[in-house]
Design a protein around this motif. Structure first.
Motif, short mmCIF file in Angstrom:
data_model
loop_
_atom_site.label_atom_id
_atom_site.label_comp_id
_atom_site.label_asym_id
_atom_site.label_seq_id
_atom_site.Cartn_x
_atom_site.Cartn_y
_atom_site.Cartn_z
N ILE A 40 7.09 -3.75 4.89
CA ILE A 40 6.76 -3.96 3.48
C ILE A 40 7.67 -5.02 2.87
O ILE A 40 7.22 -5.95 2.22
N VAL A 57 -3.49 -4.16 -0.63
CA VAL A 57 -2.87 -3.16 0.24
C VAL A 57 -3.96 -2.64 1.18
O VAL A 57 -4.79 -1.84 0.80
N PHE A 64 4.58 -7.63 2.25
CA PHE A 64 4.16 -7.57 0.85
C PHE A 64 5.19 -8.16 -0.10
O PHE A 64 4.85 -8.65 -1.16
N TYR A 114 0.04 -5.65 -6.77
CA TYR A 114 -0.77 -4.81 -5.89
C TYR A 114 -1.28 -3.52 -6.52
O TYR A 114 -2.08 -2.81 -5.92
N ILE A 121 3.32 1.52 -1.74
CA ILE A 121 2.57 0.80 -0.70
C ILE A 121 2.78 1.47 0.66
O ILE A 121 1.82 1.71 1.40
#
Length: 159
Positions: A40, A57, A64, A114, A121
């Motif tokens: 992540i 996602v 991310f 996101y 996430i």
């Protein structure tokens, strides 16, 4: 089997089952911490834009959040002090001066980009896997007991 012997056997199984659950919680927290650090918070670093971050996602997506240094990744900790209550916490250690405001800013940024913070996430991507892994480990325990074996544990989460 007399009642006392039966009760003792049930209590022994209950104790072993509680131990299994605490190991699962511990190992799941360490798994989540690792995924957070390695998948992540591993986006493109630096200040040049645009970055090639994932657009949403989705399963299999990584990278991310791009970080300027390794401080944020290194600040991810796992608290296992409540493991006897089947609780483990993965958190950002804000006592690291370089992380406190930066980490909060990135939580806000990921929420805006996101719809999830970077903690959310990792749960969105891996909670189904964690649940399935719990179920399989519990079923293995039940099968071992049903077959007259002494239940054993090995970490079912990939390292």
């Amino acid at each position: 089997m007399e009642k006392k012997g039966f009760d003792q056997k049930i209590n022994n199984l209950n104790e072993k089952f509680q131990t299994l659950l605490s190991y699962l919680v511990r190992d799941a927290a360490i798994f989540v911490q690792g995924k957070l650090k390695e998948e992540i918070l591993n986006g493109e670093a630096g200040t040049d834009y645009p970055k090639s971050y994932p657009s949403s996602v989705t399963q299999g997506a990584t990278g991310f959040v791009g970080v300027v240094s390794g401080n944020l990744r290194n600040s991810m900790e796992t608290d296992l002090t409540e493991i006897d209550k089947l609780t483990a916490i993965v958190y950002m250690d804000e006592s690291i001066a370089a992380v406190a405001q930066y980490g909060r800013d990135l939580l806000d940024w990921t929420k805006q980009k996101y719809g999830f913070t970077f903690f959310e996430i990792v749960l969105a991507l891996y909670s189904d896997f964690i649940l399935k892994t719990y179920q399989e480990a519990i079923q293995k325990f039940i099968n071992q007991v049903s077959n007259g074996q002494i239940p054993t544990y090995s970490n079912p989460f990939p390292l």
